[in-house]
Design a protein around this motif. Structure first.
Motif, PDB file in Angstrom:
ATOM      1  N   ILE A   1       0.836  -1.208   0.000  1.00 31.71           N
ATOM      2  CA  ILE A   1       0.000   0.000   0.000  1.00 31.71           C
ATOM      3  C   ILE A   1       0.866   1.251   0.000  1.00 31.71           C
ATOM      4  N   LEU A   2       1.952   1.232   0.772  1.00 34.17           N
ATOM      5  CA  LEU A   2       2.754   2.437   0.974  1.00 34.17           C
ATOM      6  C   LEU A   2       3.665   2.771  -0.208  1.00 34.17           C
ATOM      7  N   ILE A   3       4.127   1.759  -0.962  1.00 35.56           N
ATOM      8  CA  ILE A   3       5.018   2.035  -2.090  1.00 35.56           C
ATOM      9  C   ILE A   3       4.321   2.884  -3.157  1.00 35.56           C
ATOM     10  N   PRO A   4       3.114   2.512  -3.628  1.00 33.56           N
ATOM     11  CA  PRO A   4       2.432   3.406  -4.576  1.00 33.56           C
ATOM     12  C   PRO A   4       2.140   4.782  -3.991  1.00 33.56           C
ATOM     13  N   LEU A   5       1.802   4.842  -2.697  1.00 34.56           N
ATOM     14  CA  LEU A   5       1.563   6.138  -2.061  1.00 34.56           C
ATOM     15  C   LEU A   5       2.816   7.001  -2.075  1.00 34.56           C
ATOM     16  N   ALA A   6       3.980   6.379  -1.807  1.00 36.13           N
ATOM     17  CA  ALA A   6       5.234   7.136  -1.788  1.00 36.13           C
ATOM     18  C   ALA A   6       5.566   7.671  -3.178  1.00 36.13           C
ATOM     19  N   PHE A   7       5.434   6.824  -4.212  1.00 33.51           N
ATOM     20  CA  PHE A   7       5.680   7.292  -5.577  1.00 33.51           C
ATOM     21  C   PHE A   7       4.686   8.382  -5.969  1.00 33.51           C
TER      22      PHE A   7
ATOM     23  N   ILE B   1      19.617   6.620 -14.259  1.00 34.62           N
ATOM     24  CA  ILE B   1      18.633   6.110 -13.301  1.00 34.62           C
ATOM     25  C   ILE B   1      19.339   5.499 -12.086  1.00 34.62           C
ATOM     26  N   LEU B   2      20.396   4.732 -12.343  1.00 33.54           N
ATOM     27  CA  LEU B   2      21.157   4.128 -11.245  1.00 33.54           C
ATOM     28  C   LEU B   2      21.883   5.176 -10.415  1.00 33.54           C
ATOM     29  N   ASN B   3      22.116   6.356 -11.004  1.00 37.88           N
ATOM     30  CA  ASN B   3      22.819   7.419 -10.296  1.00 37.88           C
ATOM     31  C   ASN B   3      22.053   7.900  -9.062  1.00 37.88           C
ATOM     32  N   VAL B   4      20.751   7.594  -9.024  1.00 34.96           N
ATOM     33  CA  VAL B   4      19.956   7.951  -7.846  1.00 34.96           C
ATOM     34  C   VAL B   4      20.464   7.198  -6.621  1.00 34.96           C
TER      35      VAL B   4
ATOM     36  N   VAL C   1      23.600   3.677   4.240  1.00 32.68           N
ATOM     37  CA  VAL C   1      22.766   2.992   5.225  1.00 32.68           C
ATOM     38  C   VAL C   1      21.286   3.133   4.855  1.00 32.68           C
ATOM     39  N   GLY C   2      20.881   4.339   4.433  1.00 32.66           N
ATOM     40  CA  GLY C   2      19.485   4.557   4.056  1.00 32.66           C
ATOM     41  C   GLY C   2      19.062   3.696   2.878  1.00 32.66           C
ATOM     42  N   VAL C   3      19.943   3.587   1.851  1.00 28.18           N
ATOM     43  CA  VAL C   3      19.624   2.765   0.681  1.00 28.18           C
ATOM     44  C   VAL C   3      19.506   1.292   1.067  1.00 28.18           C
TER      45      VAL C   3
ATOM     46  N   SER D   1      12.239  -0.724  -5.128  1.00 30.49           N
ATOM     47  CA  SER D   1      11.452   0.515  -5.003  1.00 30.49           C
ATOM     48  C   SER D   1      11.940   1.339  -3.817  1.00 30.49           C
ATOM     49  N   GLY D   2      12.201   0.677  -2.701  1.00 32.98           N
ATOM     50  CA  GLY D   2      12.696   1.385  -1.526  1.00 32.98           C
ATOM     51  C   GLY D   2      14.048   2.006  -1.750  1.00 32.98           C
ATOM     52  N   MET D   3      14.922   1.326  -2.491  1.00 32.77           N
ATOM     53  CA  MET D   3      16.254   1.866  -2.761  1.00 32.77           C
ATOM     54  C   MET D   3      16.166   3.161  -3.555  1.00 32.77           C
ATOM     55  N   PHE D   4      15.264   3.216  -4.530  1.00 30.21           N
ATOM     56  CA  PHE D   4      15.129   4.430  -5.334  1.00 30.21           C
ATOM     57  C   PHE D   4      14.369   5.531  -4.593  1.00 30.21           C
ATOM     58  N   LEU D   5      13.492   5.156  -3.673  1.00 28.93           N
ATOM     59  CA  LEU D   5      12.735   6.158  -2.925  1.00 28.93           C
ATOM     60  C   LEU D   5      13.530   6.729  -1.753  1.00 28.93           C
ATOM     61  N   SER D   6      14.549   6.015  -1.296  1.00 29.52           N
ATOM     62  CA  SER D   6      15.221   6.388  -0.038  1.00 29.52           C
ATOM     63  C   SER D   6      15.862   7.771  -0.098  1.00 29.52           C
ATOM     64  N   ILE D   7      16.644   8.047  -1.134  1.00 29.09           N
ATOM     65  CA  ILE D   7      17.389   9.312  -1.186  1.00 29.09           C
ATOM     66  C   ILE D   7      16.458  10.521  -1.297  1.00 29.09           C
ATOM     67  N   PRO D   8      15.439  10.517  -2.196  1.00 24.89           N
ATOM     68  CA  PRO D   8      14.518  11.666  -2.195  1.00 24.89           C
ATOM     69  C   PRO D   8      13.833  11.902  -0.856  1.00 24.89           C
ATOM     70  N   PHE D   9      13.430  10.822  -0.169  1.00 26.62           N
ATOM     71  CA  PHE D   9      12.731  11.005   1.104  1.00 26.62           C
ATOM     72  C   PHE D   9      13.690  11.436   2.210  1.00 26.62           C
ATOM     73  N   ILE D  10      14.929  10.949   2.180  1.00 23.76           N
ATOM     74  CA  ILE D  10      15.910  11.442   3.149  1.00 23.76           C
ATOM     75  C   ILE D  10      16.186  12.915   2.901  1.00 23.76           C
ATOM     76  N   GLY D  11      16.251  13.302   1.615  1.00 26.28           N
ATOM     77  CA  GLY D  11      16.424  14.723   1.288  1.00 26.28           C
ATOM     78  C   GLY D  11      15.262  15.567   1.783  1.00 26.28           C
TER      79      GLY D  11
END
Length: 372
Positions: free
Chosen positions: A31-37, A233-236, A299-301, A311-321
Motif C-alpha cells: 500500500i505504501l510504495i504506490p503512495l510514496a511514488f 537512473i542508477l545514479n539515484v 545505510v538509508g539505501v 522501489s525502496g532503494m530508489f525512494l530512499s534518497i529523495p525522502f531522506i532529502g
C-alpha cells in the motif's frame, strides 16, 4: 507542570516507536510504495498544476492535463527503453558466444596464474549463480508486486493534488493557534524547497543521461543511449548505483570490442561525469543544502532496500532529502538535519559541549592538585 522523564525511559519509548514504525512499513509495503511514488509525483507536478490554474484552467482540468503529460513522458521513456532492449536481445547469440570465449580465456588464466582448478572454479561460479538467482528472484517479486498496483499511482497523485489545501490546513490545525504563524512559515519554506529539490533531481538525471550517452557514443560503445539512461537512473543510488552504472558499459565493451582501451576510456569518462555531477550539477541545480552524506546515503539505501526492495532503494534518497529539508527548518530538529547533511564541522560545537569540556578540565586540574 510537565514532568521530565529519565533518559532511559525516553530512549526506550523512542526505540519502541522505531520498531513499530519499521513493522508498519514492512507490513504495509504494497500500500505504501504506490503512495510514496504518488507523493513524489504530486510534488513534481504541483508547480505545473499551479501554472495551469493561473491560466484560468479549472483545478480538476489542470491536474488531469499535468498527469497526462507525466504519463506521456513515462510511456515514451518506457517505449524507448523497450525498443532499445529489443535490439539488444537480437544480438544476444553473438554476445553469448563472445562471453563464452572470454570466460574460457579467464578460466585458463585463473588456472595458470592463481592455481585454481577447473572444479574449484565451477564450484565458485555455482555459488555465485545461486546467490544471484536469489537476489534476482527477490527483486523481480518486488517489481511485479509494485507493477500490480502501478495504476494506483496516478489516482493517488490526483487525490494528493486535489486535496492539497485540505492536507495543508490539517497540518495548520494540528498545532496550537499561537504557533500557526511559525507553522505557516515552515510549511511554505518546506514546500518550496521540496519542489525545487525534486525538480532539480529530475533535471540532473536528464543531464547525466545525456552526458553518459554522448561519452559512450564517442567511444563507440553499442547501445550507448540505453546504457546512458540506465546509468542516470542508477545514479539515484549513491555509490552503489555509480559502480553498477560504470560496470554495465565496461562489460558491454569487453564483450563487443577487442583490447582494453575502450574500457579505460569509459572509466575515465564516467569519473569526469561524476565529478561534474557532484561539484556543479548538484550544488547548482539540486542545491548543496540538500546533499546527504555518504554514511546516511549508504545505510538509508540498504535499509530501504531491505524494507521495500528496489522501489525502496530508489525512494530512499529523495525522502531522506525531504526529511533533511524539514529538519533544517525546525529548531528542535536542526541537529538531525546536520547529521543527515554532508557538512563536516572542523571542531565540536555547542554550549553543552563547551560546559562539559570546562567541567572535565576543572576535574583534571583538581585531581592533579590533590595528587601533587
Amino acid at each position: 507542570m510537565q514532568t521530565k522523564h529519565p533518559f532511559y525511559i525516553r530512549s526506550t519509548i523512542i526505540l519502541l516507536g522505531l520498531v513499530l514504525l519499521v513493522y508498519v512499513l514492512a507490513s504495509l509495503r504494497e500500500i505504501l510504495i504506490p503512495l510514496a511514488f504518488a507523493l513524489l509525483l504530486s510534488v513534481l507536478l504541483n508547480p505545473l498544476v499551479n501554472r495551469f490554474e493561473k491560466q484560468k484552467f479549472p483545478k480538476v482540468v489542470a491536474i488531469i492535463i499535468s498527469l497526462l503529460l507525466a504519463i506521456v513522458f513515462m510511456v515514451g521513456l518506457i517505449y524507448f527503453l523497450s525498443s532499445q532492449l529489443t535490439g539488444f536481445s537480437n544480438e544476444l547469440p553473438v554476445l553469448k558466444q563472445k562471453s563464452v570465449d572470454l570466460f574460457i580465456s579467464a578460466q585458463q588464466m585463473a588456472t595458470n596464474k592463481l592455481g585454481l582448478s577447473s572444479a574449484k572454479q565451477q564450484q565458485l561460479l555455482h555459488e555465485a549463480e545461486n546467490g544471484l538467482q536469489a537476489f534476482l528472484g527477490h527483486s523481480l517479486t518486488t517489481v511485479v508486486g509494485s507493477l500490480t498496483l502501478i495504476f494506483l499511482v496516478p489516482v493517488y497523485s490526483f487525490l494528493f493534488l486535489y486535496y492539497k489545501n485540505l492536507l495543508l490546513n490539517f497540518l495548520y490545525e494540528v498545532f496550537a493557534e499561537k504557533n500557526a504563524g511559525e507553522v505557516s512559515i515552515v510549511l511554505q519554506q518546506t514546500k518550496t524547497a521540496v519542489q525545487s529539490y525534486m525538480v532539480g533531481l529530475l533535471i540532473e538525471g536528464i543531464i547525466v543521461a545525456t552526458l553518459n550517452a554522448i561519452a559512450l557514443l564517442i567511444l563507440g560503445v553499442k547501445y550507448a543511449v540505453l546504457l546512458g539512461v540506465i546509468g542516470a537512473i542508477l545514479n539515484v543510488l549513491p555509490y552503489i548505483g555509480g559502480i553498477i552504472a560504470i560496470a554495465l558499459p565496461v562489460l558491454m565493451a569487453t564483450i563487443t570490442k577487442n583490447g582494453y582501451h575502450t574500457q579505460l576510456g569509459i572509466i575515465i569518462a564516467y569519473l569526469i561525469i561524476q565529478f561534474i555531477d557532484n561539484h556543479f550539477l548538484i550544488p547548482w541545480i539540486v542545491s548543496s543544502k540538500v546533499k546527504i552524506n555518504a554514511l546516511i546515503s549508504i545505510v538509508g539505501v540498504l535499509l530501504a532496500g531491505a524494507l521495500w526492495g528496489i522501489s525502496g532503494m530508489f525512494l530512499s534518497i529523495p525522502f531522506i532529502g525531504i526529511l533533511k529539508i524539514v529538519f533544517d527548518r525546525i529548531d528542535e530538529l536542526k541537529p538531525w538535519g546536520k547529521l543527515l547533511g554532508d557538512e563536516v564541522p572542523t571542531r565540536l560545537e555547542g554550549s553543552m559541549w563547551a560546559k562539559a569540556r570546562r567541567k572535565a578540565l576543572t576535574m583534571v586540574q583538581y585531581k592533579r592538585g590533590t595528587h601533587s
